[in-house]
Scaffold this motif. Structure first.
Motif: not given
Length: 293
Positions: A91-97
């Motif tokens: 994942t990354d720091v931009i998308e929502k979990p």
């Protein structure tokens, strides 16, 4: 004792899966551009040492299919959940979990070790990162959460270390001199497609497929003929460009990349043909290697 296993990389589009796999292998095997849906196939890269073999597998980003090609891409991603010895969920720091929660639920239910890799940490601060780690711990309580930056290779060595520790004891699955499951022609088509992704806008790159019709290799050179297929006559005109300049630029950049990739002189000819609505045709998707017979 020898260790070996399948380490599959999954996640949503554009989170850095291909960049991560290339960093783990130290080779450029998967196309990595700034555009989503870059990876269309499941691509294996094989990491070998004397006492270990890691079969990494890069997969298309998880998405809700809008046409048959995307259905095949999702099948490649879901197949990676069935044969993994270790799963890397990127994942990354931009998308929502909670994006694509149904797929995340499938991942969370697996019985194999899962590493959740939060990529692009250089784009956030410590407070937000700590919040994300907490949210992902809730989503996947059995997983190990590791912040990384694949493009800067931050924590990539640690991920590789953890993978090595989690691998089962097993003989190798492939020959120790093998570094991928794909033939040379596959990488030719992927490198040409990468240049199209970089140099054309909007829908054009997603309407394109590349087929290598000739690959003749000698000691010092390779002669290659490739065909770029598009879905519309108008797209053919855009790919070729005024006076053929756009196609010439793609072919030149692809040739230079292919020479670096193969370490040989490349003679490359590229043509453009129309194959109407190929992304929605079962027959054409089989011909292009996206569906099983």
């Amino acid at each position: 004792m020898h260790k070996a296993g399948f380490v599959n990389i999954v996640g949503n589009p554009n989170v850095g899966k291909s960049t991560l796999m290339n960093a783990l292998l130290g080779e450029k095997i998967s196309i990595a551009t700034f555009k989503a849906q870059t990876t269309r196939h499941r691509i294996m890269g094989i990491y070998n040492t004397d006492d270990m073999q890691i079969v990494f597998s890069d997969t298309p980003g998880v998405l809700k299919p809008q046409y048959k090609l995307q259905e095949s891409m999702l099948e490649f991603s879901e197949s990676a959940l069935t044969d993994a010895d270790v799963l890397l969920y990127v994942t990354d720091v931009i998308e929502k979990p909670d994006k694509h929660g149904d797929f995340i639920a499938k991942v969370a239910g697996l019985k194999v070790p899962i590493l959740v890799l939060i990529n692009k940490i250089d784009l956030t601060d410590q407070k937000n990162l700590e919040t994300l780690v907490g949210e992902w711990t809730e989503q996947m309580p059995g997983a190990e959460i590791i912040p990384i930056s694949a493009s800067n290779k931050f924590n990539v060595d640690y991920v590789l270390k953890r993978v090595k520790e989690l691998l089962p004891d097993s003989p190798p699955y492939f020959g120790k001199d093998q570094w991928t499951d794909k033939p040379a022609r596959f990488f030719v088509s992927e490198i040409i497609r990468e240049k199209i992704l970089l140099y054309y806008d909007k829908e054009i790159p997603y309407s394109v497929e590349v087929v290598v019709e000739q690959f003749k290799e000698s000691d010092k050179k390779i002669n290659i003929n490739a065909v770029i297929y598009v879905e519309r006559d108008s797209q053919k005109g855009i790919i070729i460009g005024k006076g053929g300049r756009a196609l010439k630029k793609v072919a030149t950049e692809a040739r230079l990349s292919l020479e670096r990739f193969f370490g040989k002189t490349i003679f490359l000819q590229v043509f453009v043909n129309v194959d109407k609505d190929w992304r929605s045709s079962d027959k054409e998707l089989r011909n292009f290697g996206y569906q099983q017979y």
